[in-house]
Design an enzyme around this catalytic site. Sequence first.
Site, PDB file in Angstrom:
ATOM      1  N   CYS A  50      18.581  47.384 -19.006  1.00 51.46           N
ATOM      2  CA  CYS A  50      19.105  46.434 -18.145  1.00 51.46           C
ATOM      3  C   CYS A  50      19.321  45.164 -18.830  1.00 51.46           C
ATOM      4  O   CYS A  50      18.650  44.545 -19.514  1.00 51.46           O
ATOM      5  CB  CYS A  50      17.995  46.137 -17.222  1.00 51.46           C
ATOM      6  SG  CYS A  50      18.508  44.885 -16.156  1.00 51.46           S
ATOM      7  N   LYS A 105      10.364   3.572   3.614  1.00 59.10           N
ATOM      8  CA  LYS A 105      10.351   5.085   3.516  1.00 59.10           C
ATOM      9  C   LYS A 105      11.134   5.324   1.991  1.00 59.10           C
ATOM     10  O   LYS A 105      11.897   4.762   1.653  1.00 59.10           O
ATOM     11  CB  LYS A 105      10.866   5.696   4.573  1.00 59.10           C
ATOM     12  CG  LYS A 105       9.847   5.611   5.659  1.00 59.10           C
ATOM     13  CD  LYS A 105       9.813   7.044   6.142  1.00 59.10           C
ATOM     14  CE  LYS A 105       9.254   7.259   7.706  1.00 59.10           C
ATOM     15  NZ  LYS A 105       9.225   8.324   8.344  1.00 59.10           N
ATOM     16  N   GLU A 149       0.779  -1.201  -0.195  1.00 60.40           N
ATOM     17  CA  GLU A 149      -0.004   0.047   0.056  1.00 60.40           C
ATOM     18  C   GLU A 149       0.854   1.036  -0.112  1.00 60.40           C
ATOM     19  O   GLU A 149       2.008   1.284   0.112  1.00 60.40           O
ATOM     20  CB  GLU A 149      -0.840  -0.040   1.471  1.00 60.40           C
ATOM     21  CG  GLU A 149      -1.806  -1.064   1.376  1.00 60.40           C
ATOM     22  CD  GLU A 149      -2.434  -1.283   2.639  1.00 60.40           C
ATOM     23  OE1 GLU A 149      -2.250  -0.274   3.576  1.00 60.40           O
ATOM     24  OE2 GLU A 149      -3.319  -2.296   3.140  1.00 60.40           O
ATOM     25  N   ASP A 156       0.896  10.418   3.928  1.00 66.88           N
ATOM     26  CA  ASP A 156       1.377  11.371   5.090  1.00 66.88           C
ATOM     27  C   ASP A 156       0.481  12.192   5.370  1.00 66.88           C
ATOM     28  O   ASP A 156       0.378  13.496   4.999  1.00 66.88           O
ATOM     29  CB  ASP A 156       2.546  12.314   4.288  1.00 66.88           C
ATOM     30  CG  ASP A 156       3.664  12.708   5.006  1.00 66.88           C
ATOM     31  OD1 ASP A 156       3.343  12.177   6.416  1.00 66.88           O
ATOM     32  OD2 ASP A 156       4.722  13.287   4.726  1.00 66.88           O
ATOM     33  N   CYS A 204      21.640  46.453 -13.300  1.00 67.31           N
ATOM     34  CA  CYS A 204      21.871  47.748 -14.097  1.00 67.31           C
ATOM     35  C   CYS A 204      21.927  48.883 -13.240  1.00 67.31           C
ATOM     36  O   CYS A 204      22.075  49.938 -13.560  1.00 67.31           O
ATOM     37  CB  CYS A 204      20.654  47.767 -15.063  1.00 67.31           C
ATOM     38  SG  CYS A 204      19.235  48.248 -14.703  1.00 67.31           S
ATOM     39  N   TYR A 254      -8.182   8.069   3.120  1.00 67.31           N
ATOM     40  CA  TYR A 254      -8.126   6.664   2.828  1.00 67.31           C
ATOM     41  C   TYR A 254      -8.205   5.627   3.964  1.00 67.31           C
ATOM     42  O   TYR A 254      -7.220   5.916   4.786  1.00 67.31           O
ATOM     43  CB  TYR A 254      -6.571   6.570   2.018  1.00 67.31           C
ATOM     44  CG  TYR A 254      -6.727   6.927   0.276  1.00 67.31           C
ATOM     45  CD1 TYR A 254      -7.880   6.592  -0.314  1.00 67.31           C
ATOM     46  CD2 TYR A 254      -5.896   7.730  -0.121  1.00 67.31           C
ATOM     47  CE1 TYR A 254      -7.887   6.794  -1.594  1.00 67.31           C
ATOM     48  CE2 TYR A 254      -5.826   7.973  -1.601  1.00 67.31           C
ATOM     49  CZ  TYR A 254      -6.682   7.432  -2.250  1.00 67.31           C
ATOM     50  OH  TYR A 254      -7.118   7.959  -3.600  1.00 67.31           O
ATOM     51  N   CYS A 302      17.925  48.007  -8.915  1.00 74.06           N
ATOM     52  CA  CYS A 302      18.369  46.710  -9.584  1.00 74.06           C
ATOM     53  C   CYS A 302      19.794  46.389  -9.486  1.00 74.06           C
ATOM     54  O   CYS A 302      20.722  46.983  -9.824  1.00 74.06           O
ATOM     55  CB  CYS A 302      18.005  46.805 -11.021  1.00 74.06           C
ATOM     56  SG  CYS A 302      18.292  45.381 -12.235  1.00 74.06           S
ATOM     57  N   LYS A 337       2.179   4.677   1.682  1.00 76.39           N
ATOM     58  CA  LYS A 337       2.296   5.194   3.088  1.00 76.39           C
ATOM     59  C   LYS A 337       1.658   6.660   3.165  1.00 76.39           C
ATOM     60  O   LYS A 337       2.512   7.357   2.613  1.00 76.39           O
ATOM     61  CB  LYS A 337       3.404   4.871   3.741  1.00 76.39           C
ATOM     62  CG  LYS A 337       3.405   5.505   5.134  1.00 76.39           C
ATOM     63  CD  LYS A 337       4.791   5.131   5.944  1.00 76.39           C
ATOM     64  CE  LYS A 337       5.006   5.246   7.394  1.00 76.39           C
ATOM     65  NZ  LYS A 337       4.177   6.537   7.769  1.00 76.39           N
ATOM     66  N   CYS A 386      12.397  46.143 -11.909  1.00 80.77           N
ATOM     67  CA  CYS A 386      13.694  47.008 -12.146  1.00 80.77           C
ATOM     68  C   CYS A 386      13.142  48.066 -13.324  1.00 80.77           C
ATOM     69  O   CYS A 386      12.148  47.451 -14.201  1.00 80.77           O
ATOM     70  CB  CYS A 386      14.883  46.281 -12.893  1.00 80.77           C
ATOM     71  SG  CYS A 386      15.698  47.273 -13.961  1.00 80.77           S
TER      72      CYS A 386
HETATM   73  S1  IVH Z   1      -0.634   0.383   8.860  1.00 80.05           S
HETATM   74  C1  IVH Z   1      -0.879  -2.010  12.778  1.00 80.05           C
HETATM   75  N1  IVH Z   1      -0.871   1.450   6.487  1.00 80.05           N
HETATM   76  O1  IVH Z   1       1.729   5.451   9.244  1.00 80.05           O
HETATM   77  C2  IVH Z   1      -0.582  -1.122  11.770  1.00 80.05           C
HETATM   78  N2  IVH Z   1      -0.459   2.970   8.246  1.00 80.05           N
HETATM   79  O2  IVH Z   1       3.131   4.023  12.009  1.00 80.05           O
HETATM   80  C3  IVH Z   1      -1.068   0.347  11.643  1.00 80.05           C
HETATM   81  N3  IVH Z   1       0.145   5.234   7.503  1.00 80.05           N
HETATM   82  O3  IVH Z   1       0.412   6.864  11.627  1.00 80.05           O
HETATM   83  C4  IVH Z   1      -0.722   1.120  10.431  1.00 80.05           C
HETATM   84  N4  IVH Z   1      -0.259   5.037   5.359  1.00 80.05           N
HETATM   85  O4  IVH Z   1      -1.267   6.445  10.139  1.00 80.05           O
HETATM   86  C5  IVH Z   1      -0.633   1.495   7.879  1.00 80.05           C
HETATM   87  N5  IVH Z   1      -1.051   2.145   4.106  1.00 80.05           N
HETATM   88  C6  IVH Z   1      -0.877   2.364   5.693  1.00 80.05           C
HETATM   89  C7  IVH Z   1      -0.467   3.819   6.010  1.00 80.05           C
HETATM   90  C8  IVH Z   1      -0.259   3.951   7.412  1.00 80.05           C
HETATM   91  C9  IVH Z   1       0.038   5.885   6.348  1.00 80.05           C
HETATM   92  C10 IVH Z   1       0.536   5.894   8.916  1.00 80.05           C
HETATM   93  C11 IVH Z   1      -0.434   5.602  10.041  1.00 80.05           C
HETATM   94  C12 IVH Z   1       0.543   5.777  11.304  1.00 80.05           C
HETATM   95  C13 IVH Z   1       1.876   5.456  10.535  1.00 80.05           C
HETATM   96  C14 IVH Z   1       2.338   3.909  10.890  1.00 80.05           C
END
Ligand code: IVH
Length: 692
Positions: free
Chosen positions: A447, A329, A122, A126, A426, A238, A423, A124, A441
């Site tokens: 210039c 990451k 999946e 932010d 010039c 999501y 400027c 991650k 300017c």
């Molecule tokens: S799973 C027990 N899946 O990342 C597992 N977390 O420390 C629980 N996050 O703040 C997390 N995308 O909010 C999971 N696809 C994803 C995620 C995700 C973002 C965040 C989550 C948490 C941190 C994980």
Amino acid sequence: MVVVPAAVQERADALRELLHRYAHSYYVLDAPQVPDAEYDKLFQELQQLEEQYPALLTTDSPTQRVGGKLLEGFGKVRHKVPMLSIRTETDIEASGARNFDARVRRELALKEGDPPVEYVAELKFDGLALNLRYENGALVQAATRGDGEVGEDVTQNIRTVGQIPLRLAGRDIPAVLEVRGEVYMRRDDFERLNELQREKIARGAKNEKTFVNPRNAAAGAVRQLDPAIARQRPLSFYAYGWGEIEGGPAFQTHREVLQALKAWGVPVSERVTVATGPEDLIAYHDAVGRERDQLPFDIDGVVYKVNSLALQKQLGFVTREPRWAVAHKFPAQEQLTTVESIDVYVGRTGKLTPVARLQPVFVGGVTVTNATLHNEDEARRKDVRVGDTVIVRRAGDVIPEVVAVVPEKRQADAKVFTMPRTCPVCGSEAVREEGEADYRCTGGLFCSAQRKHAILHFAQRRAMDIEGLGEKLVDQMVDAGVIRTLPDLYRMGLANLVALERMGEKSAQNVLAALEKSKSASLPRFLYGLGIRHVGESTARDLVRHFGKLDGIMDASVEQLLQVPDVGPIVAESVHAFFQQVHNREVVEQLRACGVHWEEGEPVAQVPKPLAGKTVVLTGTLPNLSRDEAKDMLEAAGAKVAGSVSKKTDYLVAGAEAGSKLDKARELGVAVLDEAGLQRLLAGETPPGISP
Ligand code: IVH
């Protein structure tokens, strides 16, 4: 017992102090002082010290806590199932996935010949973790993660997020269902919000601020004590997991749960995929890494999870992290660096832009050495000074930006930056007009910086298309005094060119040939190439279509110019003012005398534009067209392309990962098209499913 050396004790105390302070600004004040990567580094250093010297460990150490502190003012919610954290694979290379797979196989006592483990991969996201509690299908509570055990009740604010269903739809809905996921802000929504914030600040509003990044803006919105304000902040969501479930279908895999959530109306990303073994995970990691900049929202990595719920159970947890999941990451999109100098850049129209020259830093996958400070107000608001340590952000296709200064790292004698009143190139006076954000300017083509830009603009591919006339050559030619005005281009001979440093006879011949070729131009390209302020390619085309001949445009009054479709007062004034200046008329005459020519036509009655009067909004990623291309095509057909969906919107063109705009369009009953539908619309047809 191992004795803790005094220096180590001191370092650990200092790290805790610092981490507590940073965590407070991050979690409680929603105003981080340092990038996450810096926090993580200090955190890991402390963790290592504590592992090496267990006697150092205190129960209140930042390492002993999962999440943040709670803000006064929200009700508290004790999570029925704790909201855990996940382990981060620090190795950002492919081995991150291999290490995880190897650990999983070891824990499950799998042998070499045993089949590969099935995972779900999946994004991650932010943002901010949320727990949404549904009872008998109705949303009854929304809570933040807090410290993992107790979070904040943010139900009122979350009810305003259009993407989060207030009621689940479909069959087999559990009596109790806790959906876990991430609330986040799209990048375009974030940019727009900050734009609004800047306007408010400019109008003198107190207690308003801009946000450092989308996650921060999202966190600020969710934890906003005034739901009326929260409602104005565009959030998205999501789902990626769940907490308590009672009743409903018996699930075997993680993927099945996500599919069920989706069927019940909860947003689940399209980018979730099932992967077999570590190689699939690596492929996913790489593919997402390549797409990262194009995604409409920030991600900080990918997450791998064991798909089978039975295996997840077998793997269990270590302290507060599941053994069946890991975060892998990407390079951070924010980094610390220092400002080496602040230069002022002079643009084509004389606009002065302060630019921070940075100690080179690797951020968001590229090395960044410059960051724009936009203008005087922005530079003052951020108060960036030479020598400062700053947070630099580069995310998506947005140009790198200094988001904030780290105040505690500032040298005592750092001087406040002020825009120069002259400027830097010039020496002409620089002025800031009433109501404008920029200094300009006043030197015009006196210039040399503006002259260089003017020549480059004239020579560019979309104007006169003079091949080989690039930045370096133009710099040389202007600096050597070979060229002062545009006609000089056609007047300089071979000797002048060859006299330039590093210019061979062959290259000089090529440049002359390209210049010769450019003499047969088209009027719209020529007009655009003159670099009249506010006259882009499409305005140049409109003017030519309307007047037919250049003389007509040069002699037109403001009123006559206003007759041209799509030309408003600002453009009309600008065109008129340009041709009122004697030296500009001379430039045109001299260029003609040098042999630059084009075919002139008769004024053409405007061809009807199929989308005249229509307002269209673009969202998401289209399969073939870039955002710019789609916009150009729509505008050429007469449509107005707007940034947000409202009752006035006629069509929404939605691509992949379309978010809140799509919801809004559906809510308002606005017609939604895909790329094929857009093409039919442009061709003057009625796309299917839309009543004409
Ligand atoms: S799973 C027990 N899946 O990342 C597992 N977390 O420390 C629980 N996050 O703040 C997390 N995308 O909010 C999971 N696809 C994803 C995620 C995700 C973002 C965040 C989550 C948490 C941190 C994980």
